[in-house]
Design a protein around this motif. Sequence first.
Motif, PDB file in Angstrom:
ATOM      1  N   CYS A 121       0.824  -1.206   0.000  1.00 56.04           N
ATOM      2  CA  CYS A 121       0.000   0.000   0.000  1.00 56.04           C
ATOM      3  C   CYS A 121       0.859   1.257   0.000  1.00 56.04           C
ATOM      4  N   ALA A 122       2.067   1.166   0.588  1.00 59.84           N
ATOM      5  CA  ALA A 122       2.931   2.334   0.737  1.00 59.84           C
ATOM      6  C   ALA A 122       4.167   2.295  -0.155  1.00 59.84           C
ATOM      7  N   LEU A 144      -8.598  -6.193  -5.876  1.00 57.28           N
ATOM      8  CA  LEU A 144      -9.292  -5.569  -4.746  1.00 57.28           C
ATOM      9  C   LEU A 144      -8.215  -4.966  -3.854  1.00 57.28           C
ATOM     10  N   ALA A 145      -8.206  -3.640  -3.738  1.00 60.45           N
ATOM     11  CA  ALA A 145      -7.087  -2.968  -3.079  1.00 60.45           C
ATOM     12  C   ALA A 145      -7.579  -1.874  -2.136  1.00 60.45           C
ATOM     13  N   CYS A 152      -3.675   0.413  -5.662  1.00 56.11           N
ATOM     14  CA  CYS A 152      -4.635   0.940  -6.632  1.00 56.11           C
ATOM     15  C   CYS A 152      -3.898   1.538  -7.826  1.00 56.11           C
ATOM     16  N   THR A 153      -2.871   2.321  -7.552  1.00 56.89           N
ATOM     17  CA  THR A 153      -2.093   2.958  -8.617  1.00 56.89           C
ATOM     18  C   THR A 153      -1.450   1.920  -9.516  1.00 56.89           C
ATOM     19  N   ALA A 154      -0.797   0.933  -8.907  1.00 58.83           N
ATOM     20  CA  ALA A 154      -0.099  -0.090  -9.684  1.00 58.83           C
ATOM     21  C   ALA A 154      -1.074  -0.940 -10.489  1.00 58.83           C
ATOM     22  N   GLY A 155      -2.224  -1.248  -9.901  1.00 58.99           N
ATOM     23  CA  GLY A 155      -3.218  -2.032 -10.621  1.00 58.99           C
ATOM     24  C   GLY A 155      -3.705  -1.325 -11.868  1.00 58.99           C
ATOM     25  N   ALA A 161      -8.655  -4.148 -13.747  1.00 55.92           N
ATOM     26  CA  ALA A 161      -9.822  -3.544 -13.110  1.00 55.92           C
ATOM     27  C   ALA A 161      -9.540  -3.480 -11.618  1.00 55.92           C
ATOM     28  N   VAL A 162      -9.695  -2.302 -11.022  1.00 56.42           N
ATOM     29  CA  VAL A 162      -9.393  -2.105  -9.607  1.00 56.42           C
ATOM     30  C   VAL A 162     -10.661  -1.687  -8.874  1.00 56.42           C
TER      31      VAL A 162
END
Length: 257
Positions: A121-122, A144-145, A152-155, A161-162
């Motif tokens: 996440c960080a 699912l993030a 979320c950014t990397a996905g 699809a995020v």
Amino acid sequence: MSNIINLNADLGESFGAWTMGSDREILQSVGSANVACGFHAGDPLVMRNTLRLARAAGVSVGAHPSFPDLQGFGRRRMQIEPAELEALLIYQIAALDGMARTEGMRVGHVKAHGALSNMACADLALARTVAGAVKAYDPALILLAPALSCLCTAGREAGLAVVEEIFADRAYLDDGQLVPRSRADAMIHGAARSLAHVEAMLDAQALISVSGKRLPTAIGSICVHGDGPEAVATAAYLRAELARKGYQLRPLGALAA
């Protein structure tokens, strides 16, 4: 603001003769289940039985991979080279998806567990490794993030699809990260308090930290951790109250379509 929302829970976390959680009961309330893949919890029989319970309840399933940390329940930080970690994640996703296929099901999403999730996440580089593993296995999978995270950014960078999730039973810091479990204020206890926590974030379309700071974000899913003693009551209460307030509770696929 969409009134379509998903409830998810981390399930399949028993191991051998040791039982964790009340999966059958929680599956009556959630729309999606994140199933442990054997590296932090779960074993082949637990995985298969959890999938069967989810199928009977009409609940969509996703892989819940972690660091290889069975003794620490996946909550210990590890440093693993990207190539090895990507292979470990593909291995776990494939294991659950293979088991799902024997039950006439398919894994539809991936959600990282524990320390892996918190670190990714960080850390954008680590998040890209996680997203890369998901894409390598199946680019049609939903990631699912946690909302506002590097995951979320990397996905999205990877073309996945995020769906952004918030936690019904966890508190947030001012930077959007979860309050560490070592702190007394890390957890939100009780169904009523969890609902108030969730409603405040849904109304604001923002994460709300323990200091009251608001961090605007889209919200697609709400997680109830399945290993807590209040999980069954909290999930049932959230489902009933959100439906009463006009939310349509759907599987994850409805949010990523």
